[in-house]
Design a protein around this motif. Sequence first.
Motif, PDB file in Angstrom:
ATOM      1  N   ASN A 211      10.960 -32.440  48.264  1.00  0.00           N
ATOM      2  CA  ASN A 211      12.255 -33.095  48.381  1.00  0.00           C
ATOM      3  C   ASN A 211      13.053 -32.898  47.090  1.00  0.00           C
ATOM      4  OD1 ASN A 211      14.333 -35.162  48.225  1.00  0.00           O
ATOM      5  ND2 ASN A 211      13.379 -36.098  49.998  1.00  0.00           N
ATOM      6  N   PRO A 212      14.161 -32.140  47.094  1.00  0.00           N
ATOM      7  CA  PRO A 212      14.862 -31.818  45.841  1.00  0.00           C
ATOM      8  C   PRO A 212      15.434 -33.044  45.143  1.00  0.00           C
ATOM      9  CG  PRO A 212      16.129 -31.071  47.751  1.00  0.00           C
ATOM     10  CD  PRO A 212      14.791 -31.477  48.260  1.00  0.00           C
ATOM     11  N   GLN A 277      26.195 -45.547  40.159  1.00  0.00           N
ATOM     12  CA  GLN A 277      24.850 -45.334  39.629  1.00  0.00           C
ATOM     13  C   GLN A 277      24.707 -43.967  38.975  1.00  0.00           C
ATOM     14  OE1 GLN A 277      25.520 -46.659  42.576  1.00  0.00           O
ATOM     15  NE2 GLN A 277      24.244 -48.462  42.923  1.00  0.00           N
ATOM     16  N   ARG A 278      25.275 -42.952  39.603  1.00  0.00           N
ATOM     17  CA  ARG A 278      25.140 -41.614  39.041  1.00  0.00           C
ATOM     18  C   ARG A 278      25.891 -41.498  37.711  1.00  0.00           C
ATOM     19  NH1 ARG A 278      27.607 -36.700  38.938  1.00  0.00           N
ATOM     20  NH2 ARG A 278      26.254 -34.864  39.067  1.00  0.00           N
ATOM     21  N   SER A 328      15.604 -45.990  47.069  1.00  0.00           N
ATOM     22  CA  SER A 328      16.737 -45.651  47.924  1.00  0.00           C
ATOM     23  C   SER A 328      16.605 -44.250  48.517  1.00  0.00           C
ATOM     24  CB  SER A 328      18.040 -45.763  47.117  1.00  0.00           C
ATOM     25  OG  SER A 328      19.130 -45.278  47.847  1.00  0.00           O
ATOM     26  N   LEU A 329      16.095 -43.307  47.731  1.00  0.00           N
ATOM     27  CA  LEU A 329      16.055 -41.913  48.160  1.00  0.00           C
ATOM     28  C   LEU A 329      14.792 -41.559  48.946  1.00  0.00           C
ATOM     29  CD1 LEU A 329      17.430 -40.158  44.949  1.00  0.00           C
ATOM     30  CD2 LEU A 329      18.552 -40.269  47.175  1.00  0.00           C
ATOM     31  N   ALA A 384      19.941 -33.211  36.509  1.00  0.00           N
ATOM     32  CA  ALA A 384      20.554 -34.402  37.107  1.00  0.00           C
ATOM     33  C   ALA A 384      21.917 -34.126  37.732  1.00  0.00           C
ATOM     34  CB  ALA A 384      20.688 -35.497  36.053  1.00  0.00           C
ATOM     35  N   LEU A 385      22.509 -32.965  37.443  1.00  0.00           N
ATOM     36  CA  LEU A 385      23.846 -32.682  37.977  1.00  0.00           C
ATOM     37  C   LEU A 385      23.870 -32.704  39.503  1.00  0.00           C
ATOM     38  CD1 LEU A 385      25.071 -29.840  35.581  1.00  0.00           C
ATOM     39  CD2 LEU A 385      25.824 -32.231  35.644  1.00  0.00           C
ATOM     40  N   GLY A 386      22.775 -32.311  40.131  1.00  0.00           N
ATOM     41  CA  GLY A 386      22.739 -32.281  41.591  1.00  0.00           C
ATOM     42  C   GLY A 386      22.227 -33.548  42.224  1.00  0.00           C
ATOM     43  N   LEU A 387      22.046 -34.612  41.423  1.00  0.00           N
ATOM     44  CA  LEU A 387      21.512 -35.861  41.951  1.00  0.00           C
ATOM     45  C   LEU A 387      22.551 -36.557  42.821  1.00  0.00           C
ATOM     46  CD1 LEU A 387      19.114 -37.875  41.884  1.00  0.00           C
ATOM     47  CD2 LEU A 387      20.242 -38.967  39.928  1.00  0.00           C
TER      48      LEU A 387
END
Length: 454
Positions: A211-212, A277-278, A328-329, A384-387
């Motif tokens: 899971n990315p 959050q991000r 959450s994820l 973290a940019l793609g979170l």
Amino acid sequence: MADGAISATEKRGAMSLALVFALRMAGLFMIMPVLAIAARHLDGFSPLTVGVAIGAYGLTQAILQIPMGWLSDRIGRKPVIVGGLVVFAIGSVVAALSDSMTGIIVGRAIQGMGAIASAILALAADLSREEHRSKVMATIGMSIGVAFAASLIFGPALVQWLGLSGMFWLAAGFALLGILAVLLTVPKVSTHAPRGDVSASFGQFVRAIKNPQLLRLDFSIFSLHLLLTAEFVQFPSRLVRAGLSAGHHWFLYLPVMIGSFVLMVPMLILASKKNQQRGYFMLAIGLFLMASLLLLVSDSLVALIGSAVLFFTAFNYMEAALPAMLSSLAPAGQKGGSMGVYSTCQFIGAFIGGSVSGLILGHLGTSAVVVFSIVMIVLWSLAALGLKVQSGLKNYTIRYRRDCDSDRLVRQLGSLDGVLEAVIFPEEKTAYLKVNDKQFSLDNAQQLVQGGSL
């Protein structure tokens, strides 16, 4: 699963398990801010051996965390927890009796072999209903933060009074107190929480790795604890060079920890209220970068205090935010597997951070350790940019007794308002739901699962 106020048993379970967790973590943490200074008289002392000793517990924890959780499914939670605390006490005694860094490393590794975190969290889940489980877990999480803060504040003072061996004897005493707490205060429980909530099967483990989004959180906790152990390899000696003797390091850590908590709490509140959050996650990574850059440009006491405030504000924020983001994820029914990978990455990060930074310090000096940390922070920020943080989502677990058509039930649950994902495990007679909590009615889902009419 009747809703209502948290019960006396749930409160007692939360507080007693939080105490056990805090005692064990204090035994691990209180050595970290003092080892680089207090172990100078030991045979084999070097920056590398200090780093390995600081992070050694992480390697054995990473290897044994999931097997110990599996064992607790088979023989019971309490026997595994008590056995793990006995192993932790043995490791503490080995370190206390050692007159070399090799002995300290072996003792710390044995301490880590008492890998009971998964068993404690599983027992906490067993003792709590779904609607109150997050409160119980939060209580345990806060105890870890308190233990960490207390270790930073009292560790430097205690080592002046007890000596390094006395610190390990104290850790052994904490383990024995933890055993008493398990035997005397933790409530008895005759049920187990559904495995998807607490246990990491091989299949779940593999799915979590693929899971990315979860991988980004796994890399985050890896980086966080790598930075933590790297910090304590080089930071205590910087304080001494700045004129603050080892016995007075708590003069710095006390206001730093208070200040970091004061700054961290508004970040958590604003991130939740403004659904950012991000953004605050990236802000915390930026604080780590600022803390490291400050160490590069100055070794003054003022710079060290400023760096420590920035570092621990970011660290405390991440420690609180990452588990909530993971919950959450995590896909419905795979929280146990997701947490297993997450915890393994956390402890591997602690080991690598201590070992690699100790090696770098011995050959290249403190500035090179800071550069190593900066490289890791940059890699972390890129990952973290793609979170994609999903706010307002919760996981629910509903158990049922009746036989039913699983395919039909999962379709019915999936059609309820607010349900984003529904999974049924017939062999467990358990339904796992991921929902938008603002639109979801737990009562409606319970009535449907139990065979009532909507």
